[in-house]
Motif scaffolding. Structure first.
Motif, PDB file in Angstrom:
ATOM      1  N   SER A   1      -9.821  -1.570  -2.946  1.00 39.72           N
ATOM      2  CA  SER A   1     -10.290  -1.322  -4.297  1.00 39.72           C
ATOM      3  C   SER A   1     -11.113  -0.044  -4.309  1.00 39.72           C
ATOM      4  CB  SER A   1     -11.148  -2.504  -4.770  1.00 39.72           C
ATOM      5  OG  SER A   1     -11.586  -2.289  -6.082  1.00 39.72           O
ATOM      6  N   CYS A   2     -10.868   0.796  -5.294  1.00 39.79           N
ATOM      7  CA  CYS A   2     -11.621   2.036  -5.415  1.00 39.79           C
ATOM      8  C   CYS A   2     -12.993   1.728  -6.008  1.00 39.79           C
ATOM      9  CB  CYS A   2     -10.885   3.024  -6.307  1.00 39.79           C
ATOM     10  SG  CYS A   2     -11.840   4.534  -6.624  1.00 39.79           S
ATOM     11  N   PRO A   3     -14.066   2.190  -5.360  1.00 43.83           N
ATOM     12  CA  PRO A   3     -15.407   1.921  -5.889  1.00 43.83           C
ATOM     13  C   PRO A   3     -15.713   2.686  -7.172  1.00 43.83           C
ATOM     14  CG  PRO A   3     -15.536   3.364  -3.973  1.00 43.83           C
ATOM     15  CD  PRO A   3     -14.102   2.936  -4.105  1.00 43.83           C
ATOM     16  N   GLU A   4     -14.995   3.765  -7.442  1.00 50.93           N
ATOM     17  CA  GLU A   4     -15.254   4.584  -8.624  1.00 50.93           C
ATOM     18  C   GLU A   4     -14.488   4.098  -9.850  1.00 50.93           C
ATOM     19  OE1 GLU A   4     -17.485   7.131  -8.946  1.00 50.93           O
ATOM     20  OE2 GLU A   4     -18.133   6.583  -6.924  1.00 50.93           O
ATOM     21  N   CYS A   5     -13.151   4.060  -9.746  1.00 58.84           N
ATOM     22  CA  CYS A   5     -12.329   3.729 -10.922  1.00 58.84           C
ATOM     23  C   CYS A   5     -11.857   2.273 -10.907  1.00 58.84           C
ATOM     24  CB  CYS A   5     -11.144   4.678 -11.027  1.00 58.84           C
ATOM     25  SG  CYS A   5      -9.899   4.479  -9.731  1.00 58.84           S
ATOM     26  N   GLU A   6     -12.171   1.559  -9.828  1.00 60.33           N
ATOM     27  CA  GLU A   6     -11.843   0.144  -9.676  1.00 60.33           C
ATOM     28  C   GLU A   6     -10.338  -0.142  -9.647  1.00 60.33           C
ATOM     29  OE1 GLU A   6     -14.067  -2.117 -12.512  1.00 60.33           O
ATOM     30  OE2 GLU A   6     -15.977  -1.380 -11.776  1.00 60.33           O
ATOM     31  N   SER A   7      -9.544   0.881  -9.347  1.00 68.21           N
ATOM     32  CA  SER A   7      -8.105   0.667  -9.213  1.00 68.21           C
ATOM     33  C   SER A   7      -7.831  -0.125  -7.949  1.00 68.21           C
ATOM     34  CB  SER A   7      -7.374   2.009  -9.098  1.00 68.21           C
ATOM     35  OG  SER A   7      -7.452   2.723 -10.293  1.00 68.21           O
ATOM     36  N   GLU A   8      -6.833  -0.987  -8.023  1.00 66.13           N
ATOM     37  CA  GLU A   8      -6.391  -1.688  -6.827  1.00 66.13           C
ATOM     38  C   GLU A   8      -5.359  -0.808  -6.145  1.00 66.13           C
ATOM     39  OE1 GLU A   8      -5.039  -5.601  -7.890  1.00 66.13           O
ATOM     40  OE2 GLU A   8      -7.035  -6.395  -7.561  1.00 66.13           O
ATOM     41  N   LEU A   9      -5.521  -0.648  -4.832  1.00 59.77           N
ATOM     42  CA  LEU A   9      -4.685   0.268  -4.072  1.00 59.77           C
ATOM     43  C   LEU A   9      -4.052  -0.465  -2.909  1.00 59.77           C
ATOM     44  CD1 LEU A   9      -7.422   3.021  -3.910  1.00 59.77           C
ATOM     45  CD2 LEU A   9      -5.558   2.922  -5.542  1.00 59.77           C
ATOM     46  N   GLU A  10      -2.761  -0.264  -2.721  1.00 60.12           N
ATOM     47  CA  GLU A  10      -2.054  -0.876  -1.606  1.00 60.12           C
ATOM     48  C   GLU A  10      -1.821   0.172  -0.525  1.00 60.12           C
ATOM     49  OE1 GLU A  10       1.991  -3.392  -0.620  1.00 60.12           O
ATOM     50  OE2 GLU A  10       1.829  -2.326  -2.513  1.00 60.12           O
ATOM     51  N   VAL A  11      -2.106  -0.207   0.724  1.00 58.81           N
ATOM     52  CA  VAL A  11      -1.838   0.679   1.850  1.00 58.81           C
ATOM     53  C   VAL A  11      -0.336   0.643   2.093  1.00 58.81           C
ATOM     54  CG1 VAL A  11      -2.277   1.146   4.279  1.00 58.81           C
ATOM     55  CG2 VAL A  11      -4.107   0.187   2.857  1.00 58.81           C
ATOM     56  N   SER A  12       0.337   1.765   1.836  1.00 58.74           N
ATOM     57  CA  SER A  12       1.790   1.811   1.986  1.00 58.74           C
ATOM     58  C   SER A  12       2.200   2.437   3.317  1.00 58.74           C
ATOM     59  CB  SER A  12       2.424   2.581   0.836  1.00 58.74           C
ATOM     60  OG  SER A  12       1.951   3.908   0.825  1.00 58.74           O
ATOM     61  N   GLN A  13       1.247   3.093   3.984  1.00 59.83           N
ATOM     62  CA  GLN A  13       1.521   3.749   5.251  1.00 59.83           C
ATOM     63  C   GLN A  13       0.207   3.830   6.007  1.00 59.83           C
ATOM     64  OE1 GLN A  13       3.754   7.411   4.798  1.00 59.83           O
ATOM     65  NE2 GLN A  13       2.604   8.358   6.464  1.00 59.83           N
ATOM     66  N   THR A  14       0.266   3.682   7.345  1.00 54.71           N
ATOM     67  CA  THR A  14      -0.982   3.672   8.097  1.00 54.71           C
ATOM     68  C   THR A  14      -1.272   4.940   8.887  1.00 54.71           C
ATOM     69  OG1 THR A  14       0.134   2.480   9.889  1.00 54.71           O
ATOM     70  CG2 THR A  14      -1.103   1.164   8.298  1.00 54.71           C
ATOM     71  N   HIS A  15      -0.283   5.684   9.316  1.00 57.75           N
ATOM     72  CA  HIS A  15      -0.557   6.901  10.095  1.00 57.75           C
ATOM     73  C   HIS A  15       0.247   8.058   9.568  1.00 57.75           C
ATOM     74  CE1 HIS A  15      -2.961   4.820  13.053  1.00 57.75           C
ATOM     75  NE2 HIS A  15      -2.036   3.873  13.100  1.00 57.75           N
ATOM     76  N   PRO A  16      -0.258   8.898   8.704  1.00 61.33           N
ATOM     77  CA  PRO A  16      -1.584   8.841   8.096  1.00 61.33           C
ATOM     78  C   PRO A  16      -1.622   7.788   6.996  1.00 61.33           C
ATOM     79  CG  PRO A  16      -0.366  10.683   7.182  1.00 61.33           C
ATOM     80  CD  PRO A  16       0.507  10.071   8.262  1.00 61.33           C
ATOM     81  N   VAL A  17      -2.830   7.384   6.645  1.00 60.47           N
ATOM     82  CA  VAL A  17      -2.988   6.350   5.623  1.00 60.47           C
ATOM     83  C   VAL A  17      -2.552   6.914   4.271  1.00 60.47           C
ATOM     84  CG1 VAL A  17      -4.623   4.876   4.399  1.00 60.47           C
ATOM     85  CG2 VAL A  17      -4.836   5.187   6.867  1.00 60.47           C
ATOM     86  N   HIS A  18      -1.710   6.154   3.594  1.00 56.17           N
ATOM     87  CA  HIS A  18      -1.246   6.539   2.261  1.00 56.17           C
ATOM     88  C   HIS A  18      -1.438   5.341   1.343  1.00 56.17           C
ATOM     89  CE1 HIS A  18       1.422   7.481  -1.071  1.00 56.17           C
ATOM     90  NE2 HIS A  18       1.323   8.739  -0.701  1.00 56.17           N
ATOM     91  N   LEU A  19      -2.020   5.591   0.169  1.00 53.80           N
ATOM     92  CA  LEU A  19      -2.305   4.519  -0.778  1.00 53.80           C
ATOM     93  C   LEU A  19      -1.468   4.668  -2.039  1.00 53.80           C
ATOM     94  CD1 LEU A  19      -6.213   4.609  -0.587  1.00 53.80           C
ATOM     95  CD2 LEU A  19      -4.676   3.084   0.654  1.00 53.80           C
ATOM     96  N   ASN A  20      -1.016   3.540  -2.574  1.00 55.93           N
ATOM     97  CA  ASN A  20      -0.323   3.508  -3.863  1.00 55.93           C
ATOM     98  C   ASN A  20      -1.150   2.699  -4.835  1.00 55.93           C
ATOM     99  OD1 ASN A  20       1.955   4.953  -3.051  1.00 55.93           O
ATOM    100  ND2 ASN A  20       2.983   3.107  -2.339  1.00 55.93           N
ATOM    101  N   VAL A  21      -1.260   3.172  -6.061  1.00 53.72           N
ATOM    102  CA  VAL A  21      -1.977   2.435  -7.096  1.00 53.72           C
ATOM    103  C   VAL A  21      -1.125   1.250  -7.508  1.00 53.72           C
ATOM    104  CG1 VAL A  21      -2.942   2.544  -9.415  1.00 53.72           C
ATOM    105  CG2 VAL A  21      -3.089   4.537  -7.923  1.00 53.72           C
ATOM    106  N   ILE A  22      -1.751   0.083  -7.559  1.00 49.03           N
ATOM    107  CA  ILE A  22      -1.052  -1.115  -8.031  1.00 49.03           C
ATOM    108  C   ILE A  22      -1.243  -1.166  -9.531  1.00 49.03           C
ATOM    109  CG2 ILE A  22      -0.949  -3.621  -7.976  1.00 49.03           C
ATOM    110  CD1 ILE A  22      -2.031  -3.465  -5.123  1.00 49.03           C
ATOM    111  N   SER A  23      -0.142  -1.106 -10.257  1.00 55.08           N
ATOM    112  CA  SER A  23      -0.196  -1.082 -11.715  1.00 55.08           C
ATOM    113  C   SER A  23      -0.646  -2.421 -12.247  1.00 55.08           C
ATOM    114  CB  SER A  23       1.181  -0.735 -12.274  1.00 55.08           C
ATOM    115  OG  SER A  23       1.146  -0.755 -13.670  1.00 55.08           O
ATOM    116  N   GLU A  24      -1.619  -2.379 -13.132  1.00 56.53           N
ATOM    117  CA  GLU A  24      -2.100  -3.599 -13.774  1.00 56.53           C
ATOM    118  C   GLU A  24      -1.688  -3.634 -15.238  1.00 56.53           C
ATOM    119  OE1 GLU A  24      -6.258  -4.154 -13.228  1.00 56.53           O
ATOM    120  OE2 GLU A  24      -6.164  -3.880 -11.071  1.00 56.53           O
TER     121      GLU A  24
END
Length: 85
Positions: A25-48
């Motif tokens: 969860s983003c502390p600023e915009c409170e978006s939920e983010l899914e880790v889609s890749q670990t090396h390097p880390v890549h995040l996708n916004v989970i649409s609400e």
């Protein structure tokens, strides 16, 4: 350093400890983010968006209209055959 793809805020997470599929969860915009890749880390916004349900309804309506249009096309083809005869 991991940044939110929505607002570019820094997310305080140890990059070596996140797992693919983990939800952050983003502390600023409170978006939920899914880790889609670990090396390097890549995040996708989970649409609400609740609009997703509306999109399904619109697609269904489009199909019904399309079916009617297809039926009209068939009628036109029959009319053309009658004109040729």
């Amino acid at each position: 350093m991991i940044r939110c793809p929505e607002c570019s805020a820094e997310i305080d997470v140890d990059e070596d400890e996140v797992e693919e599929g983990e939800i952050l969860s983003c502390p600023e915009c409170e978006s939920e983010l899914e880790v889609s890749q670990t090396h390097p880390v890549h995040l996708n916004v989970i649409s609400e968006d609740l609009d997703d349900d509306d999109d399904d309804d619109e697609e269904g309506e489009g199909t019904e209209k399309g079916d009617k249009a297809d039926a009209d096309d068939e009628d036109d083809e029959e009319d053309e055959e009658d004109d040729d005869a």
